[in-house]
Design a protein around this motif. Structure first.
Motif, PDB file in Angstrom:
ATOM      1  N   ALA A  40       0.319  -0.710   0.043  1.00 24.89           N
ATOM      2  CA  ALA A  40       0.383   0.256   0.241  1.00 24.89           C
ATOM      3  C   ALA A  40       0.443   1.309  -0.013  1.00 24.89           C
ATOM      4  O   ALA A  40       0.444   2.253  -0.419  1.00 24.89           O
ATOM      5  CB  ALA A  40      -0.445  -0.056   1.039  1.00 24.89           C
ATOM      6  N   THR A  41       2.031   1.584   0.883  1.00 23.12           N
ATOM      7  CA  THR A  41       3.030   2.510   0.005  1.00 23.12           C
ATOM      8  C   THR A  41       2.973   2.787  -0.667  1.00 23.12           C
ATOM      9  O   THR A  41       3.097   4.583  -0.693  1.00 23.12           O
ATOM     10  CB  THR A  41       4.299   2.247   0.904  1.00 23.12           C
ATOM     11  OG1 THR A  41       4.624   1.842   2.543  1.00 23.12           O
ATOM     12  CG2 THR A  41       5.442   3.647   1.281  1.00 23.12           C
ATOM     13  N   VAL A  42       2.836   2.202  -1.566  1.00 21.39           N
ATOM     14  CA  VAL A  42       3.541   2.539  -3.403  1.00 21.39           C
ATOM     15  C   VAL A  42       1.595   2.677  -3.487  1.00 21.39           C
ATOM     16  O   VAL A  42       1.489   3.774  -4.130  1.00 21.39           O
ATOM     17  CB  VAL A  42       4.895   1.798  -4.221  1.00 21.39           C
ATOM     18  CG1 VAL A  42       4.388   2.044  -6.135  1.00 21.39           C
ATOM     19  CG2 VAL A  42       5.756   1.808  -3.154  1.00 21.39           C
ATOM     20  N   PHE A  43       1.445   1.744  -3.882  1.00 22.23           N
ATOM     21  CA  PHE A  43      -0.337   1.656  -4.850  1.00 22.23           C
ATOM     22  C   PHE A  43      -1.278   2.403  -4.073  1.00 22.23           C
ATOM     23  O   PHE A  43      -1.665   2.956  -4.825  1.00 22.23           O
ATOM     24  CB  PHE A  43      -0.612  -0.131  -4.602  1.00 22.23           C
ATOM     25  CG  PHE A  43       0.678  -0.771  -5.225  1.00 22.23           C
ATOM     26  CD1 PHE A  43       1.379  -0.966  -6.541  1.00 22.23           C
ATOM     27  CD2 PHE A  43       0.766  -2.245  -4.336  1.00 22.23           C
ATOM     28  CE1 PHE A  43       1.929  -1.594  -7.298  1.00 22.23           C
ATOM     29  CE2 PHE A  43       1.854  -3.043  -5.498  1.00 22.23           C
ATOM     30  CZ  PHE A  43       2.398  -2.729  -6.477  1.00 22.23           C
ATOM     31  N   LYS A  44      -1.140   2.897  -3.083  1.00 18.61           N
ATOM     32  CA  LYS A  44      -2.297   3.655  -2.263  1.00 18.61           C
ATOM     33  C   LYS A  44      -1.635   5.170  -2.646  1.00 18.61           C
ATOM     34  O   LYS A  44      -1.978   5.884  -2.579  1.00 18.61           O
ATOM     35  CB  LYS A  44      -2.462   3.172  -1.543  1.00 18.61           C
ATOM     36  CG  LYS A  44      -3.405   1.586  -1.512  1.00 18.61           C
ATOM     37  CD  LYS A  44      -4.199   1.947   0.510  1.00 18.61           C
ATOM     38  CE  LYS A  44      -5.135   0.904  -0.001  1.00 18.61           C
ATOM     39  NZ  LYS A  44      -5.663   0.322   0.941  1.00 18.61           N
ATOM     40  N   GLY A  45      -0.171   5.307  -2.178  1.00 13.98           N
ATOM     41  CA  GLY A  45       0.901   6.836  -1.773  1.00 13.98           C
ATOM     42  C   GLY A  45       1.121   7.381  -2.715  1.00 13.98           C
ATOM     43  O   GLY A  45       0.798   8.835  -3.072  1.00 13.98           O
ATOM     44  N   MET A  46       1.646   6.965  -3.703  1.00  8.17           N
ATOM     45  CA  MET A  46       1.995   7.545  -5.390  1.00  8.17           C
ATOM     46  C   MET A  46       0.736   7.964  -5.644  1.00  8.17           C
ATOM     47  O   MET A  46       0.720   9.118  -5.840  1.00  8.17           O
ATOM     48  CB  MET A  46       2.279   6.701  -6.874  1.00  8.17           C
ATOM     49  CG  MET A  46       2.698   7.490  -7.570  1.00  8.17           C
ATOM     50  SD  MET A  46       3.661   6.234  -9.203  1.00  8.17           S
ATOM     51  CE  MET A  46       3.405   7.235 -10.227  1.00  8.17           C
ATOM     52  N   PRO A  47      -0.817   7.105  -6.274  1.00  9.44           N
ATOM     53  CA  PRO A  47      -2.010   8.027  -6.098  1.00  9.44           C
ATOM     54  C   PRO A  47      -2.551   9.226  -5.406  1.00  9.44           C
ATOM     55  O   PRO A  47      -2.694  10.403  -5.831  1.00  9.44           O
ATOM     56  CB  PRO A  47      -2.863   7.079  -6.103  1.00  9.44           C
ATOM     57  CG  PRO A  47      -2.562   5.934  -6.237  1.00  9.44           C
ATOM     58  CD  PRO A  47      -0.822   6.263  -5.345  1.00  9.44           C
ATOM     59  N   SER A  48      -1.974   8.635  -4.303  1.00  8.71           N
ATOM     60  CA  SER A  48      -2.537  10.296  -3.018  1.00  8.71           C
ATOM     61  C   SER A  48      -1.506  11.463  -3.379  1.00  8.71           C
ATOM     62  O   SER A  48      -2.074  12.077  -3.446  1.00  8.71           O
ATOM     63  CB  SER A  48      -1.629   9.731  -1.884  1.00  8.71           C
ATOM     64  OG  SER A  48      -2.527  10.400  -1.009  1.00  8.71           O
ATOM     65  N   VAL A  49      -0.341  11.544  -3.376  1.00  8.78           N
ATOM     66  CA  VAL A  49       0.527  12.188  -3.718  1.00  8.78           C
ATOM     67  C   VAL A  49       0.691  13.136  -4.884  1.00  8.78           C
ATOM     68  O   VAL A  49       0.667  14.228  -5.584  1.00  8.78           O
ATOM     69  CB  VAL A  49       2.338  11.509  -4.091  1.00  8.78           C
ATOM     70  CG1 VAL A  49       3.210  12.839  -4.141  1.00  8.78           C
ATOM     71  CG2 VAL A  49       2.557  11.543  -2.301  1.00  8.78           C
ATOM     72  N   THR A  50      -0.288  12.170  -6.291  1.00  4.87           N
ATOM     73  CA  THR A  50      -0.412  13.245  -7.440  1.00  4.87           C
ATOM     74  C   THR A  50      -1.533  14.103  -7.686  1.00  4.87           C
ATOM     75  O   THR A  50      -1.455  14.629  -7.957  1.00  4.87           O
ATOM     76  CB  THR A  50      -0.736  11.354  -8.407  1.00  4.87           C
ATOM     77  OG1 THR A  50       0.902  10.619  -8.811  1.00  4.87           O
ATOM     78  CG2 THR A  50      -0.809  12.180  -9.742  1.00  4.87           C
ATOM     79  N   ALA A  51      -2.519  13.310  -6.583  1.00  3.41           N
ATOM     80  CA  ALA A  51      -3.736  13.743  -6.270  1.00  3.41           C
ATOM     81  C   ALA A  51      -3.725  15.211  -5.716  1.00  3.41           C
ATOM     82  O   ALA A  51      -4.723  16.194  -6.067  1.00  3.41           O
ATOM     83  CB  ALA A  51      -4.677  13.151  -5.758  1.00  3.41           C
ATOM     84  N   LYS A  52      -2.645  15.441  -5.202  1.00  5.20           N
ATOM     85  CA  LYS A  52      -2.259  15.978  -3.918  1.00  5.20           C
ATOM     86  C   LYS A  52      -1.664  17.655  -4.973  1.00  5.20           C
ATOM     87  O   LYS A  52      -1.688  18.668  -4.836  1.00  5.20           O
ATOM     88  CB  LYS A  52      -1.415  15.857  -2.861  1.00  5.20           C
ATOM     89  CG  LYS A  52      -1.736  15.466  -1.263  1.00  5.20           C
ATOM     90  CD  LYS A  52      -0.973  15.143  -0.928  1.00  5.20           C
ATOM     91  CE  LYS A  52      -2.615  14.264   0.113  1.00  5.20           C
ATOM     92  NZ  LYS A  52      -1.285  13.896   1.426  1.00  5.20           N
ATOM     93  N   LYS A  56      -3.140  21.436  -7.049  1.00  2.00           N
ATOM     94  CA  LYS A  56      -3.106  23.004  -6.818  1.00  2.00           C
ATOM     95  C   LYS A  56      -3.272  23.556  -8.511  1.00  2.00           C
ATOM     96  O   LYS A  56      -3.216  24.818  -7.962  1.00  2.00           O
ATOM     97  CB  LYS A  56      -1.488  22.716  -6.173  1.00  2.00           C
ATOM     98  CG  LYS A  56      -0.895  21.650  -5.107  1.00  2.00           C
ATOM     99  CD  LYS A  56       0.326  22.025  -5.132  1.00  2.00           C
ATOM    100  CE  LYS A  56       0.706  21.421  -3.402  1.00  2.00           C
ATOM    101  NZ  LYS A  56       1.836  21.533  -3.071  1.00  2.00           N
ATOM    102  N   ALA A  57      -2.854  22.289  -9.171  1.00  2.82           N
ATOM    103  CA  ALA A  57      -3.315  23.456 -10.677  1.00  2.82           C
ATOM    104  C   ALA A  57      -4.469  23.452 -11.285  1.00  2.82           C
ATOM    105  O   ALA A  57      -5.104  22.766 -12.339  1.00  2.82           O
ATOM    106  CB  ALA A  57      -2.715  22.366 -11.495  1.00  2.82           C
ATOM    107  N   GLY A  58      -5.472  22.719 -10.157  1.00  2.00           N
ATOM    108  CA  GLY A  58      -6.980  22.907 -10.464  1.00  2.00           C
ATOM    109  C   GLY A  58      -7.994  21.193 -11.330  1.00  2.00           C
ATOM    110  O   GLY A  58      -8.805  21.054 -11.650  1.00  2.00           O
ATOM    111  N   ILE A  59      -6.591  20.559 -11.570  1.00  2.00           N
ATOM    112  CA  ILE A  59      -7.377  19.149 -12.022  1.00  2.00           C
ATOM    113  C   ILE A  59      -7.610  17.772 -10.543  1.00  2.00           C
ATOM    114  O   ILE A  59      -7.021  17.999  -9.202  1.00  2.00           O
ATOM    115  CB  ILE A  59      -5.606  18.573 -12.217  1.00  2.00           C
ATOM    116  CG1 ILE A  59      -5.113  19.692 -13.932  1.00  2.00           C
ATOM    117  CG2 ILE A  59      -5.858  17.419 -13.446  1.00  2.00           C
ATOM    118  CD1 ILE A  59      -3.995  19.187 -14.312  1.00  2.00           C
ATOM    119  N   ALA A  60      -8.534  16.946 -11.043  1.00  2.00           N
ATOM    120  CA  ALA A  60      -9.670  16.491 -10.089  1.00  2.00           C
ATOM    121  C   ALA A  60      -8.611  14.798 -11.176  1.00  2.00           C
ATOM    122  O   ALA A  60      -8.943  15.092 -11.825  1.00  2.00           O
ATOM    123  CB  ALA A  60     -10.307  16.602  -9.733  1.00  2.00           C
TER     124      ALA A  60
END
Length: 226
Positions: A40-52, A56-60
């Motif tokens: 989960a560190t990678v497979f949930k962490g990367m999407p979470s960081v990417t979403a954040k 910032k640029a208004g992209i969901a």
């Protein structure tokens, strides 16, 4: 949830130095093992960081998926042809695993086949039996039809209990062993007699050209017994 109108794919290639035991795994097994380590560190962490970052640029971020692919890039220690020639009793998966096995030593060409066979028997030394029958001349001169089983692992022909005390004529030509439910006939040499019956052996090399058929018979026998 809003419907996505763009797709982002980010790809990284990681070249790894894995333990010797992992180099023997096929792609699917290696992917599963590495996936469990990343978790989960990678497979949930990367999407979470990417979403954040995208927020910032208004992209969901609407949805995400991942694909994990792994393969061994170590050159095979042996060719498939060499392994099959030395150990035709191995299945395709077992042949592939032995080809990927790290080489502990490099024997001279004249000893390569024996070396591969030793490694193969360390992996699989169980009896892999297929039903067969043979026609042989008894010590009395009578021609007998004998039910038996061919052991693909070492070429030994094991006669049924009813013929364990049967003495076969010494010095006769190689005995024809016919695999049941096929027209495949293999020659067996008589090497004497023991309490377990006549010592009959089909040469490993004689089984190699018919490996696929013999393994199919063995697998069918296993399924029938299950």
């Amino acid at each position: 949830m809003a419907k996505a109108n763009a797709r982002l794919r980010v790809t990284f290639d990681f070249d790894l130095l894995v333990p010797d035991g992992m180099t023997q795994l096929d792609g699917a097994e290696l992917s599963a093992r590495l996936g469990a380590m990343l978790g989960a560190t990678v497979f949930k962490g990367m999407p979470s960081v990417t979403a954040k970052q995208l927020t910032k640029a208004g992209i969901a971020l609407c949805t995400h998926r991942h694909l994990l692919e792994a393969e061994s890039i170590v050159p095979p220690a042996f060719t498939r042809e060499a392994v099959i020639a030395a150990a035709p009793h191995l299945t395709d998966l077992e042949v592939d695993a032995l080809c990927r096995q790290p080489a502990r030593k490099n024997p001279p060409p004249a000893e390569l086949s024996a070396h591969i066979r030793r490694l193969a028997l360390q992996r699989v030394n169980e009896y892999r039996l297929v039903p067969c029958h043979l026609r042989a001349v008894a010590s009395t001169g009578e021609t007998l039809e004998i039910a038996a089983q061919l052991n693909l692992t070492n070429g030994g022909v094991l006669v049924e209990d009813a013929h364990r005390k049967t003495k076969l004529k010494t010095g006769q030509a190689p005995i024809a062993v016919t695999i049941d439910a096929t027209d495949l006939e293999l020659p067996a040499d008589l090497g004497g007699h023991t309490l377990g019956g006549p010592l009959l052996e089909v040469a490993i090399g004689a089984m190699v050209p018919h490996r696929a058929m013999l393994l199919a018979c063995w697998e069918a026998q296993n399924q029938a017994a299950a």
